[in-house]
Design a protein around this motif. Structure first.
Motif, PDB file in Angstrom:
ATOM      1  N   SER A  22      33.175  52.807  57.531  1.00  0.00           N
ATOM      2  CA  SER A  22      32.986  52.884  58.985  1.00  0.00           C
ATOM      3  C   SER A  22      31.747  53.659  59.389  1.00  0.00           C
ATOM      4  CB  SER A  22      34.224  53.528  59.635  1.00  0.00           C
ATOM      5  OG  SER A  22      34.451  54.835  59.121  1.00  0.00           O
ATOM      6  N   THR A  23      31.022  54.189  58.405  1.00  0.00           N
ATOM      7  CA  THR A  23      29.829  54.965  58.720  1.00  0.00           C
ATOM      8  C   THR A  23      28.739  54.076  59.301  1.00  0.00           C
ATOM      9  OG1 THR A  23      28.264  56.563  57.783  1.00  0.00           O
ATOM     10  CG2 THR A  23      28.751  54.646  56.457  1.00  0.00           C
ATOM     11  N   PRO A  24      27.879  54.594  60.187  1.00  0.00           N
ATOM     12  CA  PRO A  24      26.750  53.798  60.691  1.00  0.00           C
ATOM     13  C   PRO A  24      25.923  53.256  59.530  1.00  0.00           C
ATOM     14  CG  PRO A  24      26.968  55.822  61.949  1.00  0.00           C
ATOM     15  CD  PRO A  24      27.927  55.931  60.798  1.00  0.00           C
ATOM     16  N   THR A  25      25.619  51.967  59.588  1.00  0.00           N
ATOM     17  CA  THR A  25      24.947  51.301  58.466  1.00  0.00           C
ATOM     18  C   THR A  25      23.851  50.376  58.961  1.00  0.00           C
ATOM     19  OG1 THR A  25      26.970  51.353  57.131  1.00  0.00           O
ATOM     20  CG2 THR A  25      25.276  49.781  56.470  1.00  0.00           C
ATOM     21  N   ALA A  26      22.684  50.463  58.319  1.00  0.00           N
ATOM     22  CA  ALA A  26      21.584  49.540  58.590  1.00  0.00           C
ATOM     23  C   ALA A  26      21.158  48.894  57.280  1.00  0.00           C
ATOM     24  CB  ALA A  26      20.405  50.268  59.229  1.00  0.00           C
ATOM     25  N   ILE A  27      20.848  47.598  57.342  1.00  0.00           N
ATOM     26  CA  ILE A  27      20.481  46.825  56.156  1.00  0.00           C
ATOM     27  C   ILE A  27      19.186  46.079  56.447  1.00  0.00           C
ATOM     28  CG2 ILE A  27      21.176  44.992  54.573  1.00  0.00           C
ATOM     29  CD1 ILE A  27      24.113  45.569  55.568  1.00  0.00           C
ATOM     30  N   ILE A  28      18.165  46.299  55.638  1.00  0.00           N
ATOM     31  CA  ILE A  28      16.949  45.502  55.763  1.00  0.00           C
ATOM     32  C   ILE A  28      17.230  44.119  55.192  1.00  0.00           C
ATOM     33  CG2 ILE A  28      14.537  45.228  55.084  1.00  0.00           C
ATOM     34  CD1 ILE A  28      14.258  48.220  54.968  1.00  0.00           C
ATOM     35  N   ARG A  29      16.937  43.112  55.973  1.00  0.00           N
ATOM     36  CA  ARG A  29      17.213  41.735  55.555  1.00  0.00           C
ATOM     37  C   ARG A  29      16.430  41.370  54.297  1.00  0.00           C
ATOM     38  NH1 ARG A  29      14.522  37.186  56.069  1.00  0.00           N
ATOM     39  NH2 ARG A  29      13.043  37.954  57.633  1.00  0.00           N
TER      40      ARG A  29
END
Length: 293
Positions: free
Chosen positions: A213-220
């Motif tokens: 549930s932690t904030p997550t960002a993923i580079i495509r």
């Protein structure tokens, strides 16, 4: 350079930036040493972050570590990272990783949410070909070599020979292992690299991944990236609720070109040079999800 003993082995690390900065840890791909992300760490430190770069056990100058208490090598690395963050007294930290480092970061967030402030990932590996290729690269050659020539023959493989050259303690640590012990652990770790329904990430159940549930960002990932498929990128995005996918700061086919050149020349993987271009994205993410120590 600093070091601390964790799980009976010495782990080498460095901290860049001011003590008051938002805490961030960087983990590179492969078994690459901390130096592969030092320039990225320096850029983040210049931006006001407090940055940990580290040599995972079995990479860089840290001690080698094998044990059946962990289902995969990545779980061992995640356990080590958790204890390293606790040793530093940082509390919740922004966990950043690429490729194998992304896998370690994901497992850290899953197993140890108490040390995880946010997840920033790129080049996530998964799917049939990448998973089998990873098992072959990390495990199979070592098992075959150990069966033929024992642990001593394993120490002559280029990766482990370099680990001993950088850290002479590793010679004794290998000698303390029997072939049977080493092969047993490697076979256990190999099981994670068998493509399995319900496991987008090798060794991680989708149902468990969906609990993050932690904030997550993923580079495509690039559309034609064979090692880090676009489908895997979006599958992880779909499983981690609230995660966001951001456009890559590098050219669409940058990884493929760099990796193809590596295969052609046999030289170092220049794709790791892409990492510095992620600095502005990581700075923005950390400032919006992290807190000062």
């Amino acid at each position: 350079m600093s070091s601390v003993e964790i799980n009976g082995g010495v782990v080498v690390y460095e901290v860049l930036g001011e003590e008051s900065g938002i805490p961030v840890v960087l983990t590179p791909g492969g078994r690459a040493p901390r130096g592969f992300l030092r320039s990225l760490g320096e850029l983040l430190a210049e931006g006001g972050l407090k940055v940990l770069i580290w040599d995972r056990p079995n990479g860089g100058e840290s001690d080698i570590q094998f044990g059946d208490r962990w289902p995969t090598e990545s779980h061992m690395h995640a356990d080590t990272l958790r204890q390293l963050i606790e040793h530093l007294g940082w509390g919740p930290t922004v966990i950043v990783g690429a490729s194998a480092g992304a896998r370690v970061s994901i497992i850290t967030a899953l197993e140890y949410p108490e040390v995880t402030r946010g997840l920033f990932l790129w080049h996530i590996a998964g799917g049939i070909y990448p998973t089998l290729a990873l098992g072959n690269a990390y495990i199979v050659e070592n098992i075959t070599t150990a069966r033929k020539g024992g642990v001593e023959a394993v120490t002559e493989l280029p990766h482990w020979k370099q680990r001993i050259e950088q850290n002479p303690r590793n010679k004794e640590r290998f000698e303390a292992l029997s072939s049977a012990e080493l092969i047993s652990v490697l076979k256990l770790w190999l099981s994670a690299f068998i493509p399995t329904p319900g496991q987008v990430i090798p060794g991680v159940r989708d149902d468990d991944l969906a609990t993050i549930s932690t904030p997550t960002a993923i580079i495509r990932s690039g559309a034609n990236d064979e090692e880090h498929p676009l489908l895997t990128c979006y599958s992880v995005h779909a499983l981690i609720k609230g995660s966001k996918v951001v456009e890559p700061p590098w050219d669409e086919d940058a990884w493929e070109k760099a990796f193809a050149n590596t295969l052609k020349t046999g030289g170092p993987n220049n794709a790791f040079a892409l990492n510095d271009q992620a600095a502005p994205l990581i700075l923005d993410f950390a400032r919006t999800t992290g807190v000062g120590a």
